[in-house]
Design a protein around this motif. Structure first.
Motif, PDB file in Angstrom:
ATOM      1  N   GLU A  15      11.446   9.676   7.671  1.00 51.76           N
ATOM      2  CA  GLU A  15      11.754   8.241   8.451  1.00 51.76           C
ATOM      3  C   GLU A  15      11.091   8.163   9.722  1.00 51.76           C
ATOM      4  O   GLU A  15      10.721   6.784   9.903  1.00 51.76           O
ATOM      5  N   GLU A  16      11.209   9.093  10.412  1.00 48.56           N
ATOM      6  CA  GLU A  16      10.298   9.158  11.864  1.00 48.56           C
ATOM      7  C   GLU A  16       8.926   8.976  11.610  1.00 48.56           C
ATOM      8  O   GLU A  16       8.424   8.161  12.478  1.00 48.56           O
ATOM      9  N   ALA A  18       7.452   7.318   9.225  1.00 45.27           N
ATOM     10  CA  ALA A  18       7.304   5.845   8.783  1.00 45.27           C
ATOM     11  C   ALA A  18       7.286   5.117  10.007  1.00 45.27           C
ATOM     12  O   ALA A  18       6.871   4.219  10.310  1.00 45.27           O
ATOM     13  N   ALA A  19       8.431   5.437  10.969  1.00 44.17           N
ATOM     14  CA  ALA A  19       8.568   4.690  12.007  1.00 44.17           C
ATOM     15  C   ALA A  19       7.553   4.875  12.955  1.00 44.17           C
ATOM     16  O   ALA A  19       7.147   3.658  13.535  1.00 44.17           O
ATOM     17  N   ASP A  22       4.816   2.466  12.007  1.00 42.96           N
ATOM     18  CA  ASP A  22       5.251   0.912  12.138  1.00 42.96           C
ATOM     19  C   ASP A  22       5.109   0.856  13.687  1.00 42.96           C
ATOM     20  O   ASP A  22       5.668  -0.453  13.936  1.00 42.96           O
ATOM     21  N   GLU A  24       7.214   1.937  15.853  1.00 46.83           N
ATOM     22  CA  GLU A  24       8.711   1.571  16.035  1.00 46.83           C
ATOM     23  C   GLU A  24       9.405   3.028  16.962  1.00 46.83           C
ATOM     24  O   GLU A  24      10.549   2.700  17.434  1.00 46.83           O
ATOM     25  N   LEU A  25       8.542   3.898  17.496  1.00 46.76           N
ATOM     26  CA  LEU A  25       9.079   5.030  18.091  1.00 46.76           C
ATOM     27  C   LEU A  25       9.183   4.834  19.580  1.00 46.76           C
ATOM     28  O   LEU A  25       8.093   4.138  20.110  1.00 46.76           O
ATOM     29  N   THR A  50       1.831   4.697   4.539  1.00 45.16           N
ATOM     30  CA  THR A  50       2.847   3.652   4.904  1.00 45.16           C
ATOM     31  C   THR A  50       1.750   2.475   5.314  1.00 45.16           C
ATOM     32  O   THR A  50       2.202   1.170   5.093  1.00 45.16           O
ATOM     33  N   LEU A  53       0.156   0.574   2.498  1.00 46.51           N
ATOM     34  CA  LEU A  53       1.193  -0.163   1.788  1.00 46.51           C
ATOM     35  C   LEU A  53       1.337  -1.449   2.392  1.00 46.51           C
ATOM     36  O   LEU A  53       1.435  -2.679   1.931  1.00 46.51           O
ATOM     37  N   GLN A  54       1.465  -1.650   3.734  1.00 45.23           N
ATOM     38  CA  GLN A  54       1.628  -2.709   4.690  1.00 45.23           C
ATOM     39  C   GLN A  54       0.343  -3.522   4.684  1.00 45.23           C
ATOM     40  O   GLN A  54       0.451  -4.965   4.650  1.00 45.23           O
TER      41      GLN A  54
END
Lengths: 212, 216
Positions: A15-16, A18-19, A22, A24-25, A50, A53-54
């Motif tokens: 999950e990290e 992926a973040a 993104d 987002e960290l 990731t 896909l975006q």
């Protein structure tokens, strides 16, 4: 310049990662993941997946509706909001028409009772109703579970066809309840074979209302 | 050009700002100011709010429903709900996140009522006649797919997700909300957002991998 720490950085969770992809960290976590990726280039594929896909997602943005369609939607919104506002006003007017005479009558009664000794009525406290929390399918994500725990899983689709009724002490006879060792599942001993079995709570009747 | 109504010094002055922006024009009204104008009965404020958020709302609804007609219905439903219940808006979140919360709920409700899954599978079986072929602008050319085909695939992949994961993913990927904003819209923790996004992507990739020679 690549940062080096004295001890190897802790592996980020998927999950990290992926973040991280993104963006987002927070800065400290981002640096930690970057350091870890330097030591584990094989994990860069997960980050790239990731992002891929975006990119595919953004490349398939739906086409915008025609301006005429927007005009129709806006018109319908205005009509419905205006209707709702006028309905609310009518309801408030009706309530006012009903409540004003009642309030007047209540004021007269109150004035009359001021001159009489009044014994206060006994206040009956309502029985507290225990709220039974029921989780919806959206509230729960089962990521993994032990196969042995499957027997304890009660699943179904809301709405329940009939209200769930809690049993009262007179409805059941308790044979033996084991201590709740794991804090999860109380069990009872079956009188037939003496085996312990899990208590499962279920609606008393599962007959769908529309089949009656 | 938007009509400007003179209705008192304050609101009249505010409405001047609703004119199309020019280089020297003052900054546009905030959502809060537009909502106040709307509550004061100014139709132009509603038009401006609608223009500001209609596309974002539509794209989120479209991704959750998979077709234009239903998405427009969800946008209408969401805007009506928001405007009728404006008194209950507590201003703890932004208007945008509140609107997206209501729109995405309305879309999922509509999807449940109209049977999104059936629509998508029928549509896929009948072939795509919704639009002409358009090449993927930024896709992987190795996929050899037109944009509409790829979107159909993504629609189908999305439909295979549980509603909570689908909504989380769409709010992040389509509305480009941050994790914090998604958490706010859905009233969940950031950790849950991260987890749902991760599992949603896993499932989407697995779904696409079964149907594409090279999964995105």
């Amino acid at each position: 310049m690549k940062r080096r720490q004295t001890k190897p950085p802790i592996a980020p969770s998927p999950e990290e990662l992926a973040a991280y992809a993104d963006g987002e960290l927070d800065p400290a976590a981002r640096v930690r993941v970057q350091d870890w990726l330097c030591d584990h280039p094989e994990a860069a594929g997960a980050v790239e997946a990731t992002r891929r896909l975006q990119r595919a997602w953004r490349a398939t943005t739906p086409d915008d509706p025609a301006e005429a369609a927007w005009g129709r939607v806006l018109g319908q919104i205005e009509t419905r909001v205006a209707a709702e506002r006028s309905r609310s006003k009518r309801v408030l007017g009706r309530i006012a028409r009903i409540m004003l005479p009642l309030a007047g009558a209540a004021a007269v009664l109150f004035a009359l009772t001021l001159h009489r000794p009044v014994t206060p009525p006994a206040v009956v406290q309502p029985e507290p109703i225990e709220v039974l929390p029921v989780a919806s399918a959206d509230d729960i994500e089962i990521i993994s579970m032990d196969d042995a725990d499957r027997a304890a899983l009660v699943v179904g689709k809301p709405p329940l066809w009939e209200p769930m009724v809690l049993v009262s002490p007179g409805d059941t006879s308790e044979i033996h309840v084991q201590p709740d060792t794991d804090g999860m599942r109380p069990t009872v001993t079956r009188p037939v074979d003496g085996l312990a079995t899990t208590i499962i709570v279920a609606p008393l009747s599962a007959t769908p209302a529309d089949e009656k | 050009m938007m009509p400007v109504v003179s209705s008192g010094p304050r609101i009249g002055g505010v409405l001047q700002e609703l004119r199309p922006a020019r280089p020297s024009a003052p900054p546009p009204l905030s959502d809060e100011e537009l909502l106040a104008c709307f509550q004061a009965g100014q139709r132009e404020a509603l038009e401006e709010l609608f223009r500001r958020y209609r596309l974002l709302a539509y794209r989120v609804a479209y991704r959750l429903l998979g077709n234009e007609a239903d998405a427009l219905d969800a946008v209408q439903e969401g805007f009506v709900k928001v405007l009728v219940h404006l008194d209950t808006f507590q201003r703890r979140s932004s208007f945008k996140t509140w609107l997206l919360r209501v729109i995405s709920n309305a879309a999922l409700d509509l999807g449940r009522q109209r049977g999104r899954q059936e629509f998508l599978s029928l549509d896929a079986a009948e072939g795509d006649d919704r639009e002409g072929p358009q090449p993927l602008a930024d896709g992987n050319p190795a996929l050899g797919l037109e944009r509409a085909d790829m979107r159909h695939l993504l629609d189908d992949a999305l439909a295979s997700l549980p509603p909570a994961q689908r909504r989380t993913f769409v709010l992040h990927a389509e509305a480009e909300l941050s994790y914090r904003e998604v958490a706010e819209v859905m009233d969940i923790s950031i950790g849950t957002v991260m987890s749902r996004l991760y599992y949603a992507r896993q499932k989407l990739r697995a779904f696409l991998a079964r149907r594409l020679p090279v999964a995105p």
